[in-house]
Write an enzyme that holds these catalytic residues in place. Structure first.
Site, mmCIF file in Angstrom:
data_model
loop_
_atom_site.group_PDB
_atom_site.id
_atom_site.type_symbol
_atom_site.label_atom_id
_atom_site.label_comp_id
_atom_site.label_asym_id
_atom_site.label_seq_id
_atom_site.Cartn_x
_atom_site.Cartn_y
_atom_site.Cartn_z
ATOM 1 N N GLY A 1 0.784 -1.170 -0.008
ATOM 2 C CA GLY A 1 -0.143 -0.184 0.024
ATOM 3 C C GLY A 1 0.765 1.400 -0.087
ATOM 4 O O GLY A 1 1.986 1.270 -0.516
ATOM 5 N N TYR A 2 0.050 2.363 0.585
ATOM 6 C CA TYR A 2 0.892 3.742 0.528
ATOM 7 C C TYR A 2 2.252 3.425 1.449
ATOM 8 O O TYR A 2 3.084 4.371 1.097
ATOM 9 C CB TYR A 2 -0.046 4.743 1.166
ATOM 10 C CG TYR A 2 -1.085 5.018 0.093
ATOM 11 C CD1 TYR A 2 -0.910 6.160 -0.592
ATOM 12 C CD2 TYR A 2 -2.217 4.517 -0.175
ATOM 13 C CE1 TYR A 2 -1.614 6.660 -1.783
ATOM 14 C CE2 TYR A 2 -3.184 4.591 -0.952
ATOM 15 C CZ TYR A 2 -2.830 5.878 -1.899
ATOM 16 O OH TYR A 2 -3.998 6.168 -2.923
ATOM 17 N N VAL A 3 2.182 2.660 2.432
ATOM 18 C CA VAL A 3 3.407 2.724 3.174
ATOM 19 C C VAL A 3 4.372 1.689 2.591
ATOM 20 O O VAL A 3 5.522 2.089 2.249
ATOM 21 C CB VAL A 3 3.044 2.120 4.784
ATOM 22 C CG1 VAL A 3 4.365 2.127 5.407
ATOM 23 C CG2 VAL A 3 2.314 3.351 5.411
ATOM 24 N N GLY A 4 3.843 0.460 2.509
ATOM 25 C CA GLY A 4 4.840 -0.627 2.120
ATOM 26 C C GLY A 4 5.426 -0.401 0.853
ATOM 27 O O GLY A 4 6.775 -0.778 0.578
ATOM 28 N N LEU B 1 6.838 8.608 7.282
ATOM 29 C CA LEU B 1 6.807 9.430 6.170
ATOM 30 C C LEU B 1 5.401 9.831 5.962
ATOM 31 O O LEU B 1 4.268 9.511 6.333
ATOM 32 C CB LEU B 1 7.032 8.587 4.844
ATOM 33 C CG LEU B 1 5.954 7.317 4.535
ATOM 34 C CD1 LEU B 1 4.708 7.793 3.645
ATOM 35 C CD2 LEU B 1 6.552 6.296 3.643
ATOM 36 N N GLU C 1 2.504 11.229 3.426
ATOM 37 C CA GLU C 1 2.231 11.065 1.849
ATOM 38 C C GLU C 1 2.292 12.538 1.181
ATOM 39 O O GLU C 1 2.155 13.564 1.580
ATOM 40 C CB GLU C 1 0.764 10.830 1.838
ATOM 41 C CG GLU C 1 0.672 9.410 2.229
ATOM 42 C CD GLU C 1 -0.759 8.744 2.196
ATOM 43 O OE1 GLU C 1 -1.453 9.268 1.249
ATOM 44 O OE2 GLU C 1 -1.130 7.895 3.088
ATOM 45 N N LEU D 1 2.150 6.787 17.878
ATOM 46 C CA LEU D 1 0.826 7.367 17.897
ATOM 47 C C LEU D 1 0.915 8.745 18.503
ATOM 48 O O LEU D 1 0.295 9.589 18.342
ATOM 49 C CB LEU D 1 0.156 6.258 19.127
ATOM 50 C CG LEU D 1 -0.383 5.056 18.858
ATOM 51 C CD1 LEU D 1 -1.172 4.440 19.882
ATOM 52 C CD2 LEU D 1 -1.177 5.036 17.572
ATOM 53 N N CYS E 1 -4.251 8.157 8.935
ATOM 54 C CA CYS E 1 -3.268 7.966 10.140
ATOM 55 C C CYS E 1 -4.064 8.876 11.406
ATOM 56 O O CYS E 1 -4.112 8.196 12.446
ATOM 57 C CB CYS E 1 -1.921 8.388 10.063
ATOM 58 S SG CYS E 1 -1.203 7.122 9.149
HETATM 59 C C1 UDX Z 1 0.941 12.028 8.730
HETATM 60 C C2 UDX Z 1 2.232 12.324 9.678
HETATM 61 O O1 UDX Z 1 2.913 13.535 9.106
HETATM 62 C C3 UDX Z 1 3.322 11.249 9.208
HETATM 63 O O2 UDX Z 1 4.608 11.429 9.766
HETATM 64 C C4 UDX Z 1 2.677 9.981 9.526
HETATM 65 O O3 UDX Z 1 3.705 8.973 9.170
HETATM 66 C C5 UDX Z 1 1.506 9.707 8.779
HETATM 67 O O4 UDX Z 1 0.525 10.715 9.170
HETATM 68 P P1 UDX Z 1 0.010 12.390 6.441
HETATM 69 O O5 UDX Z 1 -1.335 11.942 6.889
HETATM 70 O O6 UDX Z 1 0.418 11.688 5.074
HETATM 71 O O7 UDX Z 1 1.244 11.965 7.458
HETATM 72 O O8 UDX Z 1 0.158 13.869 6.073
HETATM 73 P P2 UDX Z 1 0.205 15.159 6.738
HETATM 74 O O9 UDX Z 1 1.195 16.032 6.042
HETATM 75 O O10 UDX Z 1 0.771 14.996 8.270
HETATM 76 O O11 UDX Z 1 -0.999 15.937 6.712
HETATM 77 C C6 UDX Z 1 -2.299 15.431 7.300
HETATM 78 C C7 UDX Z 1 -3.454 16.208 7.254
HETATM 79 O O12 UDX Z 1 -3.429 17.395 8.164
HETATM 80 C C8 UDX Z 1 -3.798 16.594 5.845
HETATM 81 O O13 UDX Z 1 -5.149 16.710 5.635
HETATM 82 C C9 UDX Z 1 -3.224 17.869 5.710
HETATM 83 O O14 UDX Z 1 -3.816 18.964 4.548
HETATM 84 C C10 UDX Z 1 -3.558 18.555 7.305
HETATM 85 N N1 UDX Z 1 -2.731 19.646 7.673
HETATM 86 C C11 UDX Z 1 -1.438 19.547 7.864
HETATM 87 C C12 UDX Z 1 -3.311 20.914 7.878
HETATM 88 O O15 UDX Z 1 -4.429 21.039 7.679
HETATM 89 N N2 UDX Z 1 -2.620 21.941 8.339
HETATM 90 C C13 UDX Z 1 -1.337 21.866 8.607
HETATM 91 O O16 UDX Z 1 -0.605 22.815 9.070
HETATM 92 C C14 UDX Z 1 -0.544 20.445 8.233
HETATM 93 P P1 ADP Z 2 -1.003 1.675 4.327
HETATM 94 O O1 ADP Z 2 -1.299 3.303 3.949
HETATM 95 O O2 ADP Z 2 -0.978 1.374 5.891
HETATM 96 O O3 ADP Z 2 0.013 1.162 3.435
HETATM 97 P P2 ADP Z 2 -2.854 0.330 2.538
HETATM 98 O O4 ADP Z 2 -4.511 0.176 2.671
HETATM 99 O O5 ADP Z 2 -2.672 1.349 1.373
HETATM 100 O O6 ADP Z 2 -2.474 0.759 3.886
HETATM 101 O O7 ADP Z 2 -2.171 -0.903 2.211
HETATM 102 C C1 ADP Z 2 -2.277 -2.068 2.955
HETATM 103 C C2 ADP Z 2 -2.037 -3.224 1.962
HETATM 104 O O8 ADP Z 2 -2.120 -4.575 2.794
HETATM 105 C C3 ADP Z 2 -3.536 -3.604 1.040
HETATM 106 O O9 ADP Z 2 -2.979 -3.332 -0.278
HETATM 107 C C4 ADP Z 2 -3.830 -4.881 1.538
HETATM 108 O O10 ADP Z 2 -4.378 -5.628 0.379
HETATM 109 C C5 ADP Z 2 -2.737 -5.658 2.120
HETATM 110 N N1 ADP Z 2 -3.085 -6.787 2.788
HETATM 111 C C6 ADP Z 2 -3.964 -6.860 4.006
HETATM 112 N N2 ADP Z 2 -4.077 -8.270 4.646
HETATM 113 C C7 ADP Z 2 -3.136 -8.790 3.749
HETATM 114 C C8 ADP Z 2 -2.393 -10.244 4.033
HETATM 115 N N3 ADP Z 2 -2.809 -10.997 4.869
HETATM 116 N N4 ADP Z 2 -1.508 -10.609 2.924
HETATM 117 C C9 ADP Z 2 -1.229 -9.540 2.134
HETATM 118 N N5 ADP Z 2 -1.606 -8.426 2.055
HETATM 119 C C10 ADP Z 2 -2.305 -8.019 2.749
#
Ligand code: UDX
Ligand code: ADP
Length: 472
Positions: free
Chosen positions: A12-15, A166, A168, A225, A280
């Protein structure tokens, strides 16, 4: 311990981006990212790099360099697990939608399934790493599953927590140059220390040693967290003041600048907005609240819950401002949305404020027209359907999606900016104005536009946290 094979469960977005960068920086390690979602894996393997399932600036280049060399995407989960010395678990941990802890606790079923699968197929020792954000003490649950549901072979597991920080939209930059890498493990045993060292040595291929922090597992889990809770709290704090600014003729950007210059406060994460989104912040705070309640710490739980309450209020307030400014009715009126993603430079829409603002406007029978440079029409409808407020047919009737901003805004009564995409600033705003209904209203939910200049064109502007908004 020399790591040669890494497997990551969850593409996904992290992996996806994290493993792409590890593979790029460690050409001597084979990295296989597996997922049960065949469509997603096919997209990661697409020759056309614009079709990767995750949009992140710079990701295509990293994938292009490493894919096929030492970066592989596959649906053969068991095979990749068994071949790996190190397994990252990077699956989704959504908020529970059923049963105990519904709406608050993290749903750990995907994590547990992974742990059981690893236990079932592993025939050699593994270091198992929690990459997904998890409630504190999840590692002990994973360990218990791994140690008790084995396949009979004498396999040893070490569990580490290695939360990903990270953001996004800047994932590649953040991965290449992280503020810190956090590794939590069993610091009380030699095997635990060895596992921590093995993971640290992977990162040491590009991250300076002093930025690699090691802690016990619980501190690592809780730090992730806490980091997200603190960041979200800053956004809710400035958003709460944006409402006060609107009443008092103060300007939230001026206030943010003034307080941000205090080095103890710092200038980042003080941008008032229509509300934070993303997968998150809300999930992690709810998690924190749930854990606190579980331990009977009600004051702690209430304290953090307020961050979410404020955020929900901000999204609703923005929608209600649109309704009241448009003479208390938006029924049958076209409201154009610029942006649907939860922030710029991503195609991710999870918990995006746009979804909730659209929902409120649809309740008032508005016609919503959306343009977003990276989000698909299919995704937008899926987001609305997921709310379950109305039928999928009604969502399709109420919302139309455009791939051209000028078309989206044609004949609109109002434009609402929901995402801070840079391209919105470069539009021909005179042209947009000319083709709108008059008076033409503009609601800047991200504070990115020069509303003084737009007012000169003729727009009636509402800007989050500005004391100069129209009287409503
Ligand atoms: C967040 C954390 O920043 C990151 O470290 C963690 O790993 C995952 O969660 P993300 O959710 O990808 O990352 O984006 P982020 O830049 O934190 O923004 C989160 C939300 O807050 C967005 O909707 C953004 O628009 C909003 N935001 C952020 C504001 O409205 N104002 C700000 O000043 C900063
Ligand atoms: P994140 O933002 O945390 O990366 P995503 O929802 O984008 O979350 O990605 C998580 C991924 O994990 C999805 O693509 C989902 O299909 C996959 N997934 C969930 N359970 C399993 C599993 N048991 N084996 C393999 N992939 C899995």
């Amino acid at each position: 311990m020399d790591i040669k094979h890494i497997c990551c469960i969850g593409a996904g977005y992290v992996g996806g981006p994290t493993m792409a960068v590890i593979a790029q920086k460690c050409p001597h390690i084979n990295v296989t990212v597996v997922d049960i979602n065949e469509k997603r894996i096919a997209a990661w393997n697409d020759e056309d790099l614009s079709k990767l399932p995750v949009y992140e600036p710079g990701l295509d280049k990293v994938v292009e360099e490493a894919r096929g060399r030492n970066l592989f995407f596959s649906t053969e989960v068991d095979k990749a697990i068994d071949a790996a010395d190190m397994i990252f678990i990077s699956v989704n941990t959504p908020t529970k939608t059923y049963g105990k802890g519904k709406g608050m606790a993290a749903d750990l079923k995907y994590i547990e399934l992974c742990a059981r699968q690893i236990a079932r197929v592993a025939t050699s020792d593994k270091i198992v790493i929690e990459k997904s954000t998890l409630p504190v003490r999840t590692a002990s649950a994973i360990k218990s599953i791994l140690d008790n549901t084995g396949n009979g072979s004498e396999v040893k597991f070490q569990i580490l927590s290695n939360p990903e920080f990270l953001a996004e939209g800047t994932a590649i930059e953040d991965l290449l140059d992280p503020d810190r890498v956090l590794i939590g493990g069993d610091t009380s045993t030699a095997e635990g220390k060895k596992a921590i060292q093995a993971l640290a040595s992977v990162y040491a291929n590009w991250v300076p040693q002093k930025q690699i922090l090691t802690t016990n597992v619980w501190s690592s889990e809780l730090s992730k967290l806490t980091a997200n809770a603190f960041l979200a709290q800053r956004v809710s704090s400035i958003n709460s003041l944006s409402e006060l600014c609107e009443k008092t003729e103060a300007d939230v950007n001026e206030v943010a600048k003034a307080i941000g210059m205090d080095s103890r406060i710092g200038s980042k994460f003080l941008k008032a907005s229509v509300g934070f989104g993303g997968s998150c912040f809300q999930k992690d705070i709810l998690n924190l609240v749930y854990i606190a309640k579980t331990y009977g710490l009600n004051e702690v739980a209430d304290y953090w819950e307020q961050v979410i309450i404020m955020n929900d209020h901000q999204k609703r307030r923005f929608a209600h401002n649109i309704i009241s400014t448009l003479f208390n009715t938006v029924s049958g009126k076209k409201i154009a949305f610029l942006g649907w993603a939860f922030k710029k430079d991503t195609n991710d829409t999870r918990e995006s404020a746009a979804i909730y603002v659209a929902d409120e406007l649809l309740n008032e029978q508005s016609k919503v027209a959306v343009y977003d440079p990276k989000v698909s029409e299919e995704q937008m409808y899926a987001d609305l359907d997921y709310l379950n407020t109305r039928s999928s047919e009604e969502n399709r009737e109420g919302v139309s999606v455009f791939n051209n901003p000028y078309e989206a805004c044609k004949d609109a009564h109002a434009i609402a900016v929901l995402t801070e995409w840079d391209e919105f600033k470069t539009y021909d705003w005179q042209k947009l104005y000319d083709q709108m209904q008059k008076p033409a209203f503009l609601f800047d939910g991200r504070g990115i536009l020069d509303t003084d200049a737009l007012e000169k064109i003729g727009f009636v502007c509402y800007k989050i946290g500005s004391g100069k908004n129209p009287e409503i």
